[in-house]
Design a protein around this motif. Structure first.
Motif, short mmCIF file in Angstrom:
data_model
loop_
_atom_site.label_atom_id
_atom_site.label_comp_id
_atom_site.label_asym_id
_atom_site.label_seq_id
_atom_site.Cartn_x
_atom_site.Cartn_y
_atom_site.Cartn_z
N LYS A 415 -3.70 -5.89 53.82
CA LYS A 415 -3.88 -7.33 53.54
C LYS A 415 -3.50 -8.14 54.77
N GLY A 469 -5.58 -12.92 46.02
CA GLY A 469 -4.33 -12.99 46.77
C GLY A 469 -3.29 -13.83 46.04
N ILE A 487 -3.79 -12.40 51.43
CA ILE A 487 -5.16 -12.08 50.96
C ILE A 487 -5.42 -10.60 51.22
#
Lengths: 492, 283
Positions: A415, A469, A487
């Motif tokens: 991420k 997210g 995210i």
């Protein structure tokens, strides 16, 4: 006709049958009936009268007979006063006076009319029978009293219980040992909520320990409970009367009221927000129209630039409103593309430089080397960044030292993390969990010191969450805030 | 010093219940007896019957109407009470007719007999003892041993008398001090010889130590007379030549379940009763 006694066997028989009868009595009335029967078996009884302590007849044999008790009153008083069993010849009859006495107290007297003089053993038997029956009748009377008292106590208890059962609150009483010794029906029916009893017991124990009233709250699956425990002194121990009330509806109402208030504020707020650029556009375009000939090119350009900037601002506001209405209708959609997040961030930061500069805020950016590919909606991500950065600038400390907003993009493998940090006014701790709610503004007033719809962060949160997210904030009032956006990298 | 056996032999010198008294006792305890039979027995001695009638009509009983016939007295007051009256008359006469010293005041001793009889009956009444008349005769005779001692050995009686009054001691303490056979044992032998019931023998023997007869069927009677005796000695010290602090038996109190409250109630009632017993004192 009674047989003459005459043998030990007969006396034993008389006693046995009397004692057997006394075993089965349940009322004083039955005791005296048994007494009359046994007296008649022992001697030749013409009549009998049993008087209570007030010298009132409570039982007469034969039932129909009308006795003139009054003529014996002197002898009755004498027999009771001397507590003596005695027999008087009265005309053809011998009248016996057998006081009923227990523990020195006069319970009454038995009068018995006999057709002939009783013998020693008969007198003794009559005496013992009257002794036995006064003792038994007194015990039966006490028992009746106790039974009646118990019944009254039970009835009162039942009454109190039914009152307690109608309470809208759940009520429990906790003993000094921490055990529940009473619970009303409401608790039985509604108290089976995971953890609720333990919380109530915890508060109750504190009350027993401190002997001071305590109040607590408990929340489970959207249901709110208020818990109030009062100390109660009972038989030299302390207990806690604990009342539990489901206050969810009250809380919900409170929330709705607040939402309503926020909407009203929002309408006022947004009108103001829309009017400001509109007023500028109107004023500038009017000036241009009225003085077209007198304006030189530079001034005109200046004016037109302002008009353009203000229309852009207006457009942004309307976009925000539209986004919000989409969000409310769950119609906010992402248009995902594979993009380079480094570019997206750089672009967004660059577009804010002018705004930052004009507010005296230094804008910094820290990017990873190379590119960072992600499958996101680039314009929405830009929107998130612009919002967070403009908030950072907007809420910077005016006239005070060097303000900055720092944007960091971090590659975290699975991420990415975007951090927008500022050294602005910060957010009070008690408001931290509310800033992502729609319409919410920390200043929450109509002072318009800082422009904004109060929708920005709610939309930001929605966009981040649509990307799978999450967003959170760390902040200290007066020191600054640090927004984190995470995210997941979903590269296809 | 005389041994108890030698003393007992000399008990013969005391008047014993005559035929009439013996007959009265036996008729009164015959379950088949009628009032007339008892009346007939008493009427064998004319002076006895008039004295019994006088007592029956005394303030102590306070019967609301006058009794002129013995059989009526027997019906009204009961067989045992009339027997008690006869026994009182006999005890009175034997007390005052026997030889003895002036070491013990016979009048005072008789008053003690009557008061303990009245006290025992009153206590029985308060405790709910069904045959309170039995208590009267037991109380009446409990100290008969003192009469015997006075007759048998005036010298010992004088010795006891000087100790109890001068040194404020109880009769019992004086006996122990002088190592004299106790009046309780002497009295018990005497009433046994008279052919009186066991209960009286045990009361006379145990009225200072009721724990001796706790297992006896007469335990309550002995204990009640004991308490009445102690209370009488405290309220009227010296009547029975006993001074000082008499010992109240805990066993007796426990057996009778006699609480301080009840004891006080008894003493109040006792004071009222002895005031009515004057006619018993002068026969």
């Amino acid at each position: 006709m009674a047989e003459t006694i005459g043998s030990t066997e007969k006396i034993v028989n008389l006693f046995s049958s009397f004692i057997m009868e006394l075993n089965n009595v349940h009322s004083t009335e039955e005791v005296f009936s048994a007494l009359i029967r046994i007296m008649r078996k022992t001697v030749n009884v013409n009549w009998m009268a049993i008087l209570d302590a007030e010298r009132k007849p409570i039982k007469i044999y034969p039932n129909s007979s009308e006795l003139n008790i009054g003529r014996f009153s002197e002898l009755i008083e004498w027999a009771l006063d001397n507590k003596t069993h005695s027999f008087y010849p009265v005309g053809e009859e011998i009248v016996g006076f057998l006081p009923m006495i227990k523990g020195g107290d006069v319970l009454g007297i038995i009068l018995i009319g006999l057709s002939q003089e009783p013998r020693v053993e008969e007198i003794d038997a009559l005496r013992v029978f009257s002794f036995l029956s006064s003792t038994v009748s007194e015990n039966v009377r006490l028992l009746e009293e106790v039974v009646e008292k118990n019944r009254l106590v039970e009835e009162t208890m039942k009454y109190l219980h039914s009152i307690l059962d109608t309470f809208p609150e759940m009520v429990i009483v906790v003993s000094q040992e921490g055990e529940i010794v009473y619970m009303n029906r409401r608790f039985v029916e509604e108290g089976d909520v995971e953890g609720l009893k333990d919380e109530a017991l915890k508060i109750a124990r504190q009350v027993i320990e401190t002997k001071v009233r305590r109040v607590g709250e408990y929340e489970k699956e959207g249901q709110y409970y208020s818990i109030v425990a009062e100390p109660l002194q009972y038989q030299n121990t302390y207990q806690a009367v604990t009342t539990i009330m489901n206050v969810t509806s009250t809380k919900e109402l409170e929330r709705l009221k607040q939402l309503d208030r926020m909407k009203t504020e929002f309408v006022a707020n947004i009108s103001h927000e829309l009017r400001t650029p509109l007023a500028a556009i109107k004023a500038y375009s009017e000036t241009v129209l009225d003085s077209l000939k007198e304006l030189d090119e530079n001034t005109l350009k200046d004016f037109m630039e302002t008009i353009y900037r203000e229309s852009m601002h207006l457009e942004n506001l309307l976009d925000e409103l539209l986004d919000f209405s989409r969000m409310e209708r769950k119609a906010l959609k992402l248009e995902r593309r594979d993009v380079d997040l480094v570019e997206v961030v750089k672009d967004a930061v660059d577009s804010m430089r002018e705004y930052a500069k004009s507010n005296g805020v230094k804008l910094e950016v820290v990017l990873p080397e190379g590119s960072l590919k992600a499958n996101v909606d680039p314009s929405r991500m830009r929107q998130v960044l612009l919002n967070l950065i403009s908030n950072g600038i907007k809420y910077s400390k005016k006239d005070e030292g060097e303000s900055y907003v720092k944007v960091v993009l971090k590659d975290e493998g699975e991420k990415v993390q975007i951090i927008v940090e500022d050294n602005g006014i910060g957010i009070p701790e008690d408001k931290l969990d509310k800033i992502f709610e729609k319409f919410y503004r920390v200043d929450s007033s109509l002072t318009y010191e800082i422009s904004g719809t109060g929708l920005g962060l709610a939309i930001v949160k929605e966009i981040v969450e649509l990307h799978g997210g999450r967003i959170w904030v760390e902040s200290e009032e007066g020191k600054g805030s640090k927004f984190y956006v995470e995210i997941p990298l979903k590269v296809e | 010093m005389l041994s108890i056996d030698k003393m007992i032999d000399r008990i013969e010198e005391l008047p014993s219940p005559d035929f009439v008294v013996q007959k009265i006792i036996s008729v009164a305890s015959d379950p088949h007896a009628s009032a007339q039979e008892l009346a007939d027995a008493i009427m064998m001695d004319a002076s006895l019957s008039s004295k019994v009638l006088k007592l029956a009509n005394s303030a102590y009983y306070g019967i609301p109407r006058r009794i002129s016939v013995l059989s009526e007295a027997i019906m009204i007051l009961g067989f045992k009470t009339v027997r008690n009256l006869a026994m009182s008359v006999f005890t009175y006469s034997s007390l005052f007719s026997s030889n003895g010293t002036e070491a013990i005041n016979r009048k005072s001793l008789w008053r003690h007999f009557v008061y303990v009889a009245v006290g025992s009956e009153t206590l029985g009444e308060i405790l709910g003892y069904p045959v309170k008349e039995e208590l009267f005769i037991n109380g009446l005779l409990h100290d008969i041993g003192k009469v015997a001692l006075d007759v048998i050995s005036p010298r010992m009686m004088r010795a006891i008398s000087s100790i109890t009054s001068a040194k404020n001691r109880t009769f019992l303490e004086a006996e122990k001090l002088l190592e004299i056979p106790p009046h309780t044992s002497i009295g018990a032998k005497l009433v046994e010889r008279w052919g009186l019931p066991d209960v009286i023998v045990q009361t006379v023997e145990g009225h200072h130590s009721p724990e001796m007869f706790l297992d006896s069927i007469n335990a309550e009677v002995v204990a009640i007379v004991h308490v009445a005796d102690v209370v009488a000695n405290m309220m009227f010290p010296g009547d029975s030549l006993s001074y000082g602090k008499p010992n109240l038996s805990h066993d007796a109190l426990n057996l009778l379940v006699l609480r301080p409250k009840t004891l006080i109630r008894f003493m109040d009632r006792f004071k009222v009763k002895v005031k009515k017993a004057d006619e018993f004192l002068e026969m």
